[in-house]
Design an enzyme around this catalytic site. Sequence first.
Site, PDB file in Angstrom:
ATOM      1  N   TYR A 144       2.816   6.824   3.733  1.00 19.12           N
ATOM      2  CA  TYR A 144       2.748   7.885   4.727  1.00 19.12           C
ATOM      3  C   TYR A 144       3.571   7.489   5.945  1.00 19.12           C
ATOM      4  CZ  TYR A 144       0.697  11.144   8.125  1.00 19.12           C
ATOM      5  OH  TYR A 144       0.507  12.117   9.069  1.00 19.12           O
ATOM      6  N   ASP A 239       8.366   0.774   8.216  1.00 16.97           N
ATOM      7  CA  ASP A 239       7.385   1.519   8.991  1.00 16.97           C
ATOM      8  C   ASP A 239       6.213   0.581   9.244  1.00 16.97           C
ATOM      9  OD1 ASP A 239       5.383   3.108  10.003  1.00 16.97           O
ATOM     10  OD2 ASP A 239       5.792   4.804   8.668  1.00 16.97           O
ATOM     11  N   LYS A 267       0.317   2.424  17.283  1.00 16.00           N
ATOM     12  CA  LYS A 267      -1.045   1.891  17.240  1.00 16.00           C
ATOM     13  C   LYS A 267      -1.262   0.705  18.171  1.00 16.00           C
ATOM     14  CE  LYS A 267      -1.948   3.747  12.609  1.00 16.00           C
ATOM     15  NZ  LYS A 267      -2.940   4.773  12.911  1.00 16.00           N
TER      16      LYS A 267
END
Length: 434
Positions: A144, A239, A267
Amino acid sequence: MRREASARLFARAARILPGGVNSPVRAFKAVEGPPLFIDRGEGAYLVDVDGNRFVDHVLSWGPLILGHAHPAVVSALHRASMRGTSYGAPCEAEVELATEIRERMPALEMIRMVNSGTEAVMSALRLARAFTGRSRIVKFEGCYHGHADPMLVRSGSGVATLALPDSPGVPEGSVADTLLARFNDASSVEDLFDEHPDGIAAVIVEPVAGNMGLVLPHADFLPRLRALTERHGALLVFDEVMTGFRVGAGGAQGRYGVRPDLTTLGKVIGGGLPVGALGGRADIMEMLAPSGPVYQAGTLSGNPLAMEAGLATLRKLALPGTWARLETQGRRTAEILRAEADAAAVAMQIVNVGSMFGLFFAEAEVCDWTAAAACDRAMFSRFFRGMLENGVYLAPSPFEAGFVSTAHGDAELERLADAARAALGTARRVSRTD
């Protein structure tokens, strides 16, 4: 366990928010129940609006590596907010945070701050296409990379959790240049390069997959991706929105010794505030406006609150012994889950790397999306509900990773063991009567 207040709030939310939530992964749809509404976080714990207290292994889906409301982060936010919440102009903290990141990830020679992981990925792929003059992007099934149109093809995270097809509203043209490969199968990438020898701009990958559950890379997978992209003149994009400073002090690239051309982050680097970043080779990054012709912008990029929270977080992580304790906590968490599954004679695969862990109700090791999708989702749903009833909060999806923080300790491990023992026993009994 009381849930009346959460139920009332969810009923109100469902009338004004689609599905009653603002991010699909927060819904409990996959585990057959309404979501909990949270009142506050305290260290390793969440307290919901009904007063129930849970050991938190979601940690805002990864960012809270120091736990909830860490004094250093709260203090940094207080000082920053007293000077203003947003400037729309450069500030020293964004330079300091970029410097801290580069010290830990030398491959990020230059960095651009943005506001989310999705935005970071969008910008990185635009940059890769501009730099190479090519249009096609290779992604992996089950990985994702945010909800930008070109990446919503066999995605993990909420797309997998809710069993959604490739999203309506995404035109065929938006995904025409997205090529799919299999995680942990570099040969599938090589086949794509053979089919499109001069057309692939970049290969983007979660170096440790965290959005189809936690799936580790095989020893040769990332090095082969590096070799393939170099041979064919394409860029390798890591990523690390989730794995950055979660799987190691230098991210997955530091842990596995593979240097990407571009990296996306989020994050942890915002300490729990909305943030994202992209960085990489200086010759690529200098193509971004205003240095170069590739346009990218964001009103709140480099927001002083997010920058200060991220700085406080990274500096705490750098203190001697911090990472060793996180590694130990992550390993012991996995060991406890494995021991309880063995004792209950339940087929459960437990994975751990750094401060992340994952579990699959499956007979064999899970190494790609096909295996992850075949796991026993009904068993997970029963296990999740059992853990919740016994005071442990996991992600409400079989396709998400779990996390530990510096606030987790022996008491939380004991509570995890007790909860897992009870939840596995209940889930197994129910399974046998189905």
